[in-house]
Design an enzyme around this catalytic site. Structure first.
Site, PDB file in Angstrom:
ATOM      1  N   LYS A  66      -6.923 -54.462 -49.031  1.00  0.00           N
ATOM      2  CA  LYS A  66      -7.871 -54.050 -50.307  1.00  0.00           C
ATOM      3  C   LYS A  66      -9.132 -55.832 -49.423  1.00  0.00           C
ATOM      4  CE  LYS A  66      -6.514 -58.334 -52.233  1.00  0.00           C
ATOM      5  NZ  LYS A  66      -7.054 -59.692 -51.844  1.00  0.00           N
ATOM      6  N   SER A  95      -0.274 -54.071 -52.664  1.00  0.00           N
ATOM      7  CA  SER A  95      -0.086 -52.502 -52.429  1.00  0.00           C
ATOM      8  C   SER A  95       1.333 -52.209 -52.083  1.00  0.00           C
ATOM      9  CB  SER A  95      -1.016 -52.751 -50.829  1.00  0.00           C
ATOM     10  OG  SER A  95      -1.510 -51.046 -51.587  1.00  0.00           O
ATOM     11  N   ASP A 119      -2.258 -59.589 -57.524  1.00  0.00           N
ATOM     12  CA  ASP A 119      -2.747 -58.279 -57.696  1.00  0.00           C
ATOM     13  C   ASP A 119      -1.964 -56.957 -57.461  1.00  0.00           C
ATOM     14  OD1 ASP A 119      -4.733 -59.851 -56.154  1.00  0.00           O
ATOM     15  OD2 ASP A 119      -4.529 -59.692 -54.033  1.00  0.00           O
TER      16      ASP A 119
END
Length: 294
Positions: free
Chosen positions: A9, A107, A139
């Site tokens: 990201k 992620s 995140d």
């Protein structure tokens, strides 16, 4: 076996708007997933073990994917959703650079959580999964969803927003930056104003993102002065394509830098110019022209 992609990201802007009494920082940021991905392979086992089968510089016990899998199994077992004999082997093909502010670890963890729900045939609610993810990293809840989002709070509040800015050059300097070191720095300003809704809505319609800034940038530059030189090189490359300096900024806590571009062709031209510079191979461990995942 499941084979899954875990995207990186970019933070198109990142404002630190406060700090809670428990030490967690309050943020306002626009997260955009990009097509720079790790690949995760999940294989079911029946010995109850959760093992990492890929080699990385950090111990398996510290690996966020192993932690994610073990916590998911513990929650599922506490609710009677899976048998103790179920386990998995995890193989992580790393492409996203470590310590780069691109969210690779988060992620990977989110991808494992989503994949293991399918592999183990369990189904936690979205709220339960988000709470589990937030405990692993701020995140992770973003990566449990799909597409760009305005992220506020400590990372738990997300609202889908889709900017027209979709093309970027990402330059990853050779220095690695530990997120905790940036947030713990005494010089970090923790009471910056949030962007207004009207300003964000207007910026979403622009093909090049220039709104806001990254509040972690100055601390990162003080700790790692070479990052400022790297940023200036990317600003120069952007200027040769008619882009303003505001189109260039740092992602997350660094070290990655990126330039918002009008098109993929423009991004490719900027990248090629950077590659042609004698200092580039010494300064950057990664250079890519990427697009947003929408």
């Amino acid at each position: 076996m499941l084979q899954l992609k875990a995207p990186a990201k970019l933070n198109l802007f990142l404002h630190v708007t406060g700090q809670r009494s428990d030490g967690y920082h309050l943020l306002q940021s626009l997260f955009v997933p990009i097509n720079w991905c790790d690949e995760i392979e999940l294989t079911p086992t029946h010995d109850g073990a959760i093992e990492r089968r890929s080699s990385h510089p950090w111990p398996a016990e510290d690996d966020i994917c192993i932690k994610a899998a073990r916590q998911l199994k513990a929650v599922a077992m506490s609710q009677g959703l899976m048998r103790p004999s179920l386990g998995c082997d995890i193989f992580i093909h790393k492409s996203i650079p470590h310590g780069a502010g691109l969210g690779g670890g988060s992620s990977d963890a989110a991808t494992c959580l989503k994949g293991l729900q399918e592999l183990w045939q369990i189904s936690l609610s979205n709220t339960e999964l988000a709470e589990l993810g937030l405990g692993l990293g701020a995140d992770v809840p973003f990566f449990l969803r799909t597409g760009p989002a305005l992220v506020t709070g400590i990372g738990e509040t997300l609202r889908r927003l889709v900017p027209k800015a979709r093309h970027f050059v990402v330059a990853v300097p050779r220095v690695e930056v530990a997120t905790a070191r940036i947030f713990q720095d005494k010089n970090l300003r923790r009471n910056n104003p949030a962007l207004g809704e009207d300003a964000i809505e207007a910026a979403l319609e622009q093909s090049v993102w220039t709104l806001g800034h990254n509040d972690l940038c100055e601390v990162a530059f003080e700790l790692f002065p070479e990052l400022r030189i790297d940023l200036e090189l990317l600003v120069r490359a952007a200027g040769l394509q008619g882009l303003p300096p505001e189109a260039v900024r740092m992602s997350g806590s660094g070290s990655s830098l990126f330039c918002s571009c009008e098109s993929q062709a423009q991004a490719e031209r900027i990248m090629q110019w950077l590659v042609s510079q004698p200092a580039s191979s010494q300064r950057f461990r990664g250079l890519r022209a990427v697009q947003a995942y929408l």
